[in-house]
Write a protein that holds these residues in place. Sequence first.
Motif, short mmCIF file in Angstrom:
data_model
loop_
_atom_site.label_atom_id
_atom_site.label_comp_id
_atom_site.label_asym_id
_atom_site.label_seq_id
_atom_site.Cartn_x
_atom_site.Cartn_y
_atom_site.Cartn_z
N GLY A 154 0.30 1.05 -4.00
CA GLY A 154 -1.07 0.37 -4.15
C GLY A 154 -0.39 -1.14 -3.92
O GLY A 154 0.06 -2.31 -4.54
N VAL A 155 -2.03 -2.15 -3.91
CA VAL A 155 -2.16 -3.07 -4.61
C VAL A 155 -2.33 -3.80 -5.58
O VAL A 155 -3.72 -3.84 -5.77
CB VAL A 155 -2.72 -3.87 -3.11
N ASP A 156 -1.42 -4.54 -6.60
CA ASP A 156 -2.59 -5.20 -7.47
C ASP A 156 -2.28 -6.88 -7.20
O ASP A 156 -2.45 -7.47 -5.99
CB ASP A 156 -1.54 -4.92 -8.68
N THR A 157 -3.08 -6.94 -8.61
CA THR A 157 -3.51 -9.14 -8.11
C THR A 157 -1.87 -9.37 -7.67
O THR A 157 -1.52 -10.36 -7.13
CB THR A 157 -3.94 -9.27 -9.66
N GLU A 165 0.66 -1.88 -0.03
CA GLU A 165 0.12 -0.26 0.20
C GLU A 165 1.10 1.54 -0.22
O GLU A 165 0.88 1.91 -0.75
CB GLU A 165 -0.75 0.53 1.59
N GLY A 176 0.78 -8.60 -6.87
CA GLY A 176 0.48 -8.48 -5.33
C GLY A 176 0.08 -8.96 -4.31
O GLY A 176 0.62 -9.67 -3.12
N ARG A 177 -1.06 -9.50 -4.00
CA ARG A 177 -1.93 -10.32 -3.17
C ARG A 177 -1.21 -11.71 -3.07
O ARG A 177 -1.39 -12.12 -2.99
CB ARG A 177 -3.76 -9.82 -3.92
#
Length: 219
Positions: free
Chosen positions: A113-116, A109, A118-119
Amino acid sequence: MIVLDQVSRAFTEGGRSRVVLDRFSETVATGERLAVVGRSGVGKSTLLNLLGGMDVPDAGRVHIGDAELTAMNERERTLLRRHRIGFVFQFFNLIPTLTVTENLLMPLEMTGGVDTAGRQRARGLLERVGLADREEAFPDALSGGEQQRIAIARALVHAPDVLLADEPTGTLDEDTAEEVLALLDELTGQGQVTVVLVTHSMAVAHRMDRVLRLGGGTG
């Protein structure tokens, strides 16, 4: 990966100056895991703060890879810290009002930011630390060892170049400490991240590639 060149740092205590580091130089190779030991007050925590860009020396230079921290302003050091350095603390420093997953995603974050991807990386780390089934739990529902495992995963989720660990097993019992150290070995033992670990335990220190004794003592 890490170069400290003639670094000095002193603090004023009770109106008197106390020198903690005096023209200190050290190099840590890329992928090396260095343990730092020494008696209280010799500069172990100061060294970590300098490497993390949370403090600056009175003299000398500090490099992380091709970046010179001592030539940067505070904002530049903060951005470098967010992108290239991971931290593991003795008292975990998880945010109690966030779930395990939310704690784990915090470094992402803070770096855009959190992208796919990152998740997916966060989920993979949760599986590797054996806590994929606790992703919606809050920190106070976890044991000390589980919290530290999450803290290690959080420190690595943004794929930092350097991991700084300050007494990561200091509050854990012997068996739990062994589990956490084994996990740290597994996650950092491939030479992809440079580790500087401060510890009072020589048993912990000797699990690293090299031991640096500050001040000529152990602690």
